[in-house]
Design an enzyme around this catalytic site. Structure first.
Site, PDB file in Angstrom:
ATOM      1  N   ASP A  15       0.833  -1.218   0.000  1.00 23.43           N
ATOM      2  CA  ASP A  15       0.000   0.000   0.000  1.00 23.43           C
ATOM      3  C   ASP A  15       0.866   1.266   0.000  1.00 23.43           C
ATOM      4  OD1 ASP A  15      -2.276   1.494   0.032  1.00 23.43           O
ATOM      5  OD2 ASP A  15      -2.691   1.217   2.153  1.00 23.43           O
ATOM      6  N   HIS A  32       2.982   3.605  -8.981  1.00 16.46           N
ATOM      7  CA  HIS A  32       2.704   2.194  -9.317  1.00 16.46           C
ATOM      8  C   HIS A  32       3.890   1.574 -10.051  1.00 16.46           C
ATOM      9  CE1 HIS A  32      -1.234   2.537  -7.742  1.00 16.46           C
ATOM     10  NE2 HIS A  32      -1.684   3.368  -8.660  1.00 16.46           N
ATOM     11  N   LEU A 126       9.834 -20.844  -4.970  1.00 17.32           N
ATOM     12  CA  LEU A 126       8.827 -20.012  -4.305  1.00 17.32           C
ATOM     13  C   LEU A 126       7.480 -20.109  -5.017  1.00 17.32           C
ATOM     14  CD1 LEU A 126       8.027 -17.588  -2.377  1.00 17.32           C
ATOM     15  CD2 LEU A 126       8.711 -16.104  -4.253  1.00 17.32           C
TER      16      LEU A 126
HETATM   17  C1  FPP Z   1      -1.596   0.323  -3.548  1.00 19.68           C
HETATM   18  O1  FPP Z   1      -1.212   1.650  -3.617  1.00 19.68           O
HETATM   19  C2  FPP Z   1      -1.299  -0.399  -4.809  1.00 19.68           C
HETATM   20  C3  FPP Z   1      -2.213  -0.741  -5.757  1.00 19.68           C
HETATM   21  C4  FPP Z   1      -3.652  -0.443  -5.636  1.00 19.68           C
HETATM   22  C5  FPP Z   1      -1.863  -1.454  -6.995  1.00 19.68           C
HETATM   23  C6  FPP Z   1      -0.498  -2.001  -6.963  1.00 19.68           C
HETATM   24  C7  FPP Z   1      -0.276  -2.956  -8.057  1.00 19.68           C
HETATM   25  C8  FPP Z   1       0.698  -2.855  -8.914  1.00 19.68           C
HETATM   26  C9  FPP Z   1       1.624  -1.723  -8.918  1.00 19.68           C
HETATM   27  C10 FPP Z   1       0.855  -3.933  -9.938  1.00 19.68           C
HETATM   28  C11 FPP Z   1       1.608  -5.074  -9.322  1.00 19.68           C
HETATM   29  C12 FPP Z   1       1.848  -6.077 -10.354  1.00 19.68           C
HETATM   30  C13 FPP Z   1       2.457  -7.226 -10.165  1.00 19.68           C
HETATM   31  C14 FPP Z   1       2.579  -8.141 -11.302  1.00 19.68           C
HETATM   32  C15 FPP Z   1       3.029  -7.583  -8.856  1.00 19.68           C
HETATM   33  P1  FPP Z   1      -2.335   2.784  -3.643  1.00 19.68           P
HETATM   34  O2  FPP Z   1      -2.501   3.262  -5.036  1.00 19.68           O
HETATM   35  O3  FPP Z   1      -3.580   2.257  -2.987  1.00 19.68           O
HETATM   36  O4  FPP Z   1      -1.665   3.887  -2.789  1.00 19.68           O
HETATM   37  P2  FPP Z   1      -2.413   5.001  -1.929  1.00 19.68           P
HETATM   38  O5  FPP Z   1      -3.072   4.282  -0.783  1.00 19.68           O
HETATM   39  O6  FPP Z   1      -1.304   5.870  -1.504  1.00 19.68           O
HETATM   40  O7  FPP Z   1      -3.404   5.667  -2.827  1.00 19.68           O
END
Ligand code: FPP
Length: 247
Positions: A15, A32, A126
């Protein structure tokens, strides 16, 4: 004092990508992008340390409520990283599984996921599970429907319904329960993630936003886990006797 060996199954709520980017004056998308890089590093680290199971919350059902542009960026990052950087990781025998409602995903995303799951199916390292379009309550509803259908069809009797049967009908049927949950960004909630599977997990909340989370942070989180006494309802005295009895 160390009570535990390394956890068998670690789950992570990654997060804080958006807030991290906003804090440095960049678009959320940049967060992201960095978040994927960190995820890859942590997967590699877990693999190198010999942790058997790692589950990452990559995209929740509720994340579909975000602006379309941000959803597209996340989906593209997923596709691109699975086609590129993840190919390097799977060379160290990482096996990839996906949990969630895959019907929600576009054909392109599903094809990339199918390909990597298929390609790594025989890997012995893993066991990496990516939760995508996942929510725990929906998973439990689906398990309930399939058990009820089994009762109607005469496959099970009501008396057969127990914890094991419910577990066998979850997306995570092949995985052990989670030992250790890590959530970054300072939020202290489960956000509908693996509610059943976390029943006896140790919870660990870290203040850092996910893009700032390092391999060292992962190691120190694991060290905290090793120092937690897991009693499963017993007394500390009973647990010590058990340790001595097995020595
Ligand atoms: C949380 O940060 C993250 C997400 C909602 C998405 C994260 C997923 C990825 C970056 C893709 C991962 C892909 C693989 C293949 C592992 P947020 O946007 O909720 O942050 P915030 O709480 O600060 O808004």
């Amino acid at each position: 004092m160390y009570y535990n060996e390394l956890p068998r199954h670690v789950a992570i709520i990654m997060d804080g990508n958006g807030r991290w980017a906003e804090k440095i004056g960049k678009l959320r998308e940049f967060g992201h992008q960095k978040g994927v890089e960190v995820a890859i590093d942590i997967v590699q680290q877990a693999s190198d340390m010999g942790i058997p199971y790692l589950t990452l919350f990559a995209f929740s059902k509720d994340n579909w409520k975000r602006p379309q542009n941000e959803i597209s960026v996340i989906m593209n990052l997923m596709v691109e990283s699975l086609k590129n950087e993840f190919q390097r990781i799977v060379e160290s025998q990482v096996k990839i599984n996906i949990i969630g409602n895959l019907n929600d995903l576009s054909l392109e995303v599903r094809e990339v996921l199918d390909e990597i799951v298929h390609k790594t199916a025989d890997h012995k390292g893993l066991n990496l599970t990516l939760a995508i379009s996942y929510e725990s309550r929906e998973e439990i509803v689906n398990a309930t429907k399939s058990i009820v259908q089994g009762v109607i069809n005469g496959v099970y009797k009501i008396e057969d319904i127990n914890q094991r049967l419910i577990n066998q009908n979850l997306y995570t049927a092949e995985l052990p329960y989670v030992d250790f949950l890590i959530r970054t960004s300072g939020e202290q909630r489960l956000s509908n993630f693996l509610l059943w599977q976390l029943g006896y997990a140790e919870l660990y909340f870290n203040e850092k936003f996910w893009p700032d989370f390092t391999k060292e942070d992962f190691e120190s989180a694991l060290s905290v886990y090793c120092q937690r006494e897991r009693r499963y309802g017993k007394t500390g005295h009973q647990m010590k006797q058990k340790i001595f009895a097995t020595q």
